[in-house]
Design an enzyme around this catalytic site. Structure first.
Site, PDB file in Angstrom:
ATOM      1  N   ASP A  88       0.810  -1.218   0.000  1.00  0.00           N
ATOM      2  CA  ASP A  88       0.000   0.000   0.000  1.00  0.00           C
ATOM      3  C   ASP A  88       0.846   1.272   0.000  1.00  0.00           C
ATOM      4  O   ASP A  88       0.317   2.365  -0.190  1.00  0.00           O
ATOM      5  CB  ASP A  88      -0.971   0.003   1.192  1.00  0.00           C
ATOM      6  CG  ASP A  88      -2.221  -0.829   0.898  1.00  0.00           C
ATOM      7  OD1 ASP A  88      -2.248  -1.496  -0.151  1.00  0.00           O
ATOM      8  OD2 ASP A  88      -3.162  -0.810   1.706  1.00  0.00           O
TER       9      ASP A  88
ATOM     10  N   ASP B 151     -11.923  38.289 -32.431  1.00  0.00           N
ATOM     11  CA  ASP B 151     -11.252  37.011 -32.678  1.00  0.00           C
ATOM     12  C   ASP B 151     -11.980  35.866 -31.978  1.00  0.00           C
ATOM     13  O   ASP B 151     -11.893  34.714 -32.382  1.00  0.00           O
ATOM     14  CB  ASP B 151      -9.807  37.107 -32.173  1.00  0.00           C
ATOM     15  CG  ASP B 151      -8.991  35.907 -32.582  1.00  0.00           C
ATOM     16  OD1 ASP B 151      -9.044  35.542 -33.771  1.00  0.00           O
ATOM     17  OD2 ASP B 151      -8.320  35.324 -31.723  1.00  0.00           O
TER      18      ASP B 151
ATOM     19  N   GLY C  14      -7.037  23.318 -33.126  1.00  0.00           N
ATOM     20  CA  GLY C  14      -7.940  22.652 -34.052  1.00  0.00           C
ATOM     21  C   GLY C  14      -7.987  23.396 -35.376  1.00  0.00           C
ATOM     22  O   GLY C  14      -7.900  22.795 -36.443  1.00  0.00           O
ATOM     23  N   LEU C  15      -8.060  24.731 -35.334  1.00  0.00           N
ATOM     24  CA  LEU C  15      -8.067  25.512 -36.568  1.00  0.00           C
ATOM     25  C   LEU C  15      -6.787  25.312 -37.361  1.00  0.00           C
ATOM     26  O   LEU C  15      -6.805  25.128 -38.568  1.00  0.00           O
ATOM     27  CB  LEU C  15      -8.214  26.999 -36.231  1.00  0.00           C
ATOM     28  CG  LEU C  15      -9.643  27.524 -36.168  1.00  0.00           C
ATOM     29  CD1 LEU C  15      -9.652  28.959 -35.677  1.00  0.00           C
ATOM     30  CD2 LEU C  15     -10.300  27.418 -37.527  1.00  0.00           C
TER      31      LEU C  15
END
Lengths: 513, 425
Positions: A36, A279, A414-415
């Site tokens: 543990d 933006d 992503g863009l």
């Protein structure tokens, strides 16, 4: 029996370790089998602590089972006291020791040590990590809290900050931000607990005028106890996001009887302007799925909806203790909350909601990666990269700046990926190219690797007519992936096997944007 | 289950002591993390608590999302109420699992501390489930509990559970060689090539890469332990008539040569052929080790107990790299299996079996070693105290055996020292 691969929370004794490790001058003796001690790694590796957690394990083995284990436990307590000379100790059992039914509290009491020894009852087969942390803090406060507030004439208001622990998501930096706000309001901090506090400090808790509870999962029980015992009011607003921080400042100022205006004047956070700048327009109605502990999930949902203009399409938590609050919040967005500790349920819910951004834990980060979705981490459990070297709070006005950057960043990525995808497509003429960092799964058709029972098999095979495919290429690259997905969803829902130019525009009309 | 048989102490030049107290070690469940990658169609189902699931999650790190073949059936209150119910629950969980993962051919039910303490009979459960899923899935059981096993002993328990499943080998004809212990595929392939070049026709490895291709065993089988933590497996193989070839473990050039030589001798490989086949490997290892010798020579090394690899590693560091050994801790010391290692260690080497953590840390601090080999729970705290450390778990996940990994092995120890020298902040 529950079949489990990932667990969002550890067992309750890990919660107790988070309290003990956060504090100074406290030692935890844990009756536990060999092995543990793995829990030490969470603190030394993930949080990169430079000292071993103040925990002594009995590490009994099979040959010790029987009458021996009680003696082993008593020895461990005695030796830990002699070696570490703590101001107070907590004692308890892990899951296996709970089964062998030695009584840590009674055994420790029999040693008659000259310090407070506080027994912990942490039912390992019913409760989990956050409950264990909350219970441990409550037991410590109940046993040790003392002091009385002095008369107010002339002195500055005084408060306690309750909640920051070891292994907490951004607790270190949240504390810096909250302390900064309190200082600006002219409020002094009496005790911060458990992070950095000694048992002697807990003995001064009663001297404060009021308490600030930062993480309700961990500190609400302790705050309520102090409210009852010392009549200290409790501010429980979690200051994550600009509006929540303003409400927090107002509530704290009211509790302290000071003026919040100087702190709220000017533009304390950049988030509102960043979010209003043109933006950010493309962030409007971005579909976001949110999952985490209740505190962070609730806060994130409000920030996402009202401060960044996202559309919350999924909200959930693994914190069953606060399920009601999360359900109520989800209802505001017209959705049903996902209350579960099974990551497969979360994965199915994400797939069903079809988000463009996932805000979640380490697990959701992996799920999003598999599904090809942008993702940011907002809650524990977390891995080592979310204990950053840089100042990185979630709370307060600086925290809001951090949230803006952290959540928008994967979308910008992503863009960029779409842009790269477009150039590749122009050259090689294939539309199914996945983003470069996601080599195996296309964005439009994520494949669950594990069979997720709630996701129905897709019976229709879709074909794009040549002219429709050409038409799709005329759509600007940054919405093309979405247009493709929407059109296919539209065609599927209407059982149209062939996608024509008409289908494309019908879908566009149906979904908008 | 414990590693060493109560044998009379061997005559060695080492100073062997035993210590009891708090132990900072992993339990045997951790072995699953590398075993499941080796046996490609096996699934490991731990029957335990949330703690067990949390441990595997912490140990497996990022691997847990690469669709790994292990999971935990977490016991809850209802299971603790009565054993009958727990067995029914287990059957339900296993049925659901096999339905989800039809590619599984071998299912291990892995016992944990909670399941051992409540005496849930997993071996009977395995028999029962084997019958109901016959012939598609074989179900076996072993214990990886912390009360019975330490770290790598989980592999020992797993392989020992496989031994009764191995087909019976022909009792006549040429003897066959069995190499025992999970090795990285690249290392296994290297060893297979070397044995072929030595002229050994019949060489098999345990565990096999697929559950259905277990090697045969019988009185004609000679086996070489590739890992030092396989006491139970060796005993089970011997019970089936196989004979162990005593050898040092194949770490470093010297260990690898000694290990191969044990097989060569047993299979009557001519000395000239042995020298010719091993020469390129020995030469490459010599070149590779030279790169790190300057960094490691004369360095004082302290081993905390972890995997039972400590003795062979200490032997490698001292004899091939010129390091000095302060203390070599090991969770268990199988005196017979380690006899060739003990014989090679410098006279007077202090070997400590077992652990009393705080006392051992006191010794380590007062000795101020140049390099401390320890687990991740101790590594950063010791670094913060100014000691250079090498975290030991990496030695289980990295290919380190054989000639062509000898340099990599030395590099693992040299890197923290190089880094300490490099950093100016």
């Amino acid at each position: 029996m529950q079949l489990t691969l990932w667990t969002y929370e550890g067992p309750p004794h890990i919660g107790a370790m988070r309290i003990a490790t956060a504090m100074q001058g406290l030692h935890y003796v844990l009756h536990a089998p060999q092995g543990d001690t793995y829990a030490d790694l969470l603190f030394t590796m993930i949080e990169r602590r430079d000292a071993r957690p103040p925990v002594t394990y009995t590490t009994f083995q099979a040959r010790d089972l029987g009458a021996d284990t009680a003696a082993i436990f008593q020895n461990a307590v005695g030796e830990a006291y002699a070696r570490f000379q703590p101001q107070a100790m907590i004692v308890g059992a892990s899951c296996t020791a709970e089964l062998i039914q030695d009584d840590p509290g009674g055994l420790a009491r029999a040693l008659d040590l000259p310090i407070p020894v506080i027994p912990l009852e942490l039912p390992a087969y019913q409760k989990k990590e956050n409950w264990g942390a909350s219970e441990t803090l409550y037991r410590l406060v109940r046993a040790l809290a003392g002091g009385t507030p002095s008369a107010r004439d002339g002195r500055r208001p005084l408060c306690n900050i309750l909640g920051p622990t070891a292994l907490g998501f951004r607790h270190r930096d949240d504390l810096v931000e909250v302390t900064k706000i309190l200082a600006a309001l002219g409020i002094d901090v009496n005790v911060v607990a458990p992070l950095g506090a000694t048992p002697a400090d807990l003995g001064r808790l009663g001297a404060a005028d009021f308490n600030v509870v930062l993480y309700p999962e961990i500190a609400r029980a302790a705050g309520l106890h102090l409210q009852k015992t010392f009549g200290q009011p409790m501010v429980e607003i979690v200051p994550i996001g600009v509006q929540a921080t303003i409400r927090f400042v107002e509530a704290v100022a009211a509790a302290a009887g000071v003026d919040p205006a100087p702190v709220l004047a000017g533009a304390p956070s950049r988030l509102p302007w960043y979010s209003r700048s043109v933006d950010s327009t493309y962030l409007t109605d971005k579909r976001v799925f949110i999952f985490g502990d209740a505190t962070h999930a609730l806060s994130a949902a409000r920030v996402a909806a009202t401060e960044l203009g996202f559309k919350v399409v999924g909200l959930g938590t693994y914190t069953r203790e606060l399920a009601r609050e999360v359900r109520a919040e989800a209802a505001l967005y017209g959705i049903e909350a996902t209350i579960t500790d099974d990551y497969l349920d979360v994965e199915a819910a994400i797939q069903a909601a079809g988000p463009e951004l996932v805000l979640g834990t380490q697990m959701e980060r992996h799920i999003a990666k598999r599904l090809g979705l942008p993702c940011a981490v907002i809650s524990a459990p977390i891995h080592v990269q979310d204990f950053p070297a840089r100042h990185s709070p979630q709370m307060g006005f600086e925290g809001a700046n951090v949230l803006f950057d952290t959540w928008v960043h994967p979308l910008m990525m992503g863009l960029e990926e779409h842009l790269l995808g477009m150039f590749r497509e122009d050259a090689e003429f294939h539309g199914a190219a996945a983003p470069s960092h996601l080599p195996r799964h296309g964005v439009a058709a994520p494949q669950p690797v594990a069979p997720a029972p709630s996701v129905a098999a897709e019976p229709i095979l879709l074909t794009w007519a040549t002219d429709a495919e050409k038409e799709l290429k005329k759509i600007p690259f940054f919405v093309r992936g979405k247009a493709r997905a929407n059109t296919e969803r539209f065609a599927r829902e209407r059982a149209l096997p062939l996608i024509t130019v008409e289908t494309l525009y019908d879908a566009k009309a149906h979904f908008g944007r | 289950m414990n590693a060493h048989a109560p044998l009379p102490a061997l005559e060695t030049g080492c100073d062997i002591r035993q210590e009891r107290g708090q132990r900072a070690v992993f339990c045997g469940l951790t072995g699953i993390v590398w075993l499941h990658r080796k046996i490609q169609d096996a699934f490991f189902l731990v029957v335990g608590s949330r703690t067990c699931a949390h441990l595997i999650q912490s140990a497996a790190g990022v691997m847990i999302f690469a669709e790994p073949r292990f999971a935990t059936a977490i016991l809850d209150e209802r299971d603790l109420a009565g054993l009958v119910d727990a067995n029914e629950e287990l059957d339900r969980v296993v049925a659901r699992l096999i339905e989800r993962r039809p590619d599984i051919r071998l299912l291990f039910l892995v016992g944990s501390c909670p399941s051992e303490v409540i005496k849930l009979d997993l071996s009977r459960a395995a028999q029962r489930l084997s019958r109901s899923f016959h012939p598609d899935v074989r179900v076996l059981s072993y214990s990886g509990s912390g009360i019975e096993t330490t770290f790598t002993q989980g592999e020992d328990a797993c392989l020992a559970a496989l031994v009764p499943e191995m087909p019976r080998a022909a009792e006549t004809g040429a003897p066959a060689l069995l190499v025992v212990g999970a090795l990285a595929d690249v290392v296994e392939d290297q060893f297979a090539r070397l044995f072929t070049d030595l002229g050994l026709a019949d060489v098999a490895f345990l565990p096999a890469r697929r559950a259905g291709t277990l090697p045969a065993v019988g009185p004609n089988t000679r086996f070489l332990l590739a890992q030092p933590f396989l006491a139970e497996t060796a005993r089970a193989l011997e019970a089936r008539g196989a004979k162990r070839l005593p050898a040092p473990f194949p770490l470093g050039a010297e260990g690898t040569t000694g290990w191969l030589a044990a097989a060569a001798e047993a299979f009557d490989v001519p000395a000239e052929r042995f020298a010719r086949v091993t020469a390129p490997g020995r030469a490459r290892a010599a070149v590779a080790l030279d790169l790190y010798r300057e960094r490691l020579a004369g360095k004082r090394v302290f081993f905390f107990p972890d995997s039972q690899l400590e003795l062979p590693l200490a032997r490698f560091l001292s004899r091939e790299m010129g390091a000095a050994l302060i203390e070599v801790g090991t969770p268990y010391l199988h005196r017979q299996h380690h006899a060739p290692e003990l014989a090679l260690l410098p006279a007077g080497t202090k070997v400590v079996e077992g652990q009393s953590l705080d006392a051992q840390m006191d010794r380590c601090r007062s000795e101020k070693p140049d390099l401390t080999v320890c687990g991740l729970g101790l590594a950063n705290p010791l670094e913060a105290e100014g000691l250079a450390t090498k975290w030991s778990i990496e030695l289980l996940f990295t290919p380190i055996q054989g000639y062509d990994q000898a340099g990599d092995l030395a590099e693992l120890f040299a890197r923290p020292l190089k880094r300490r020298a490099r950093l100016e902040v």
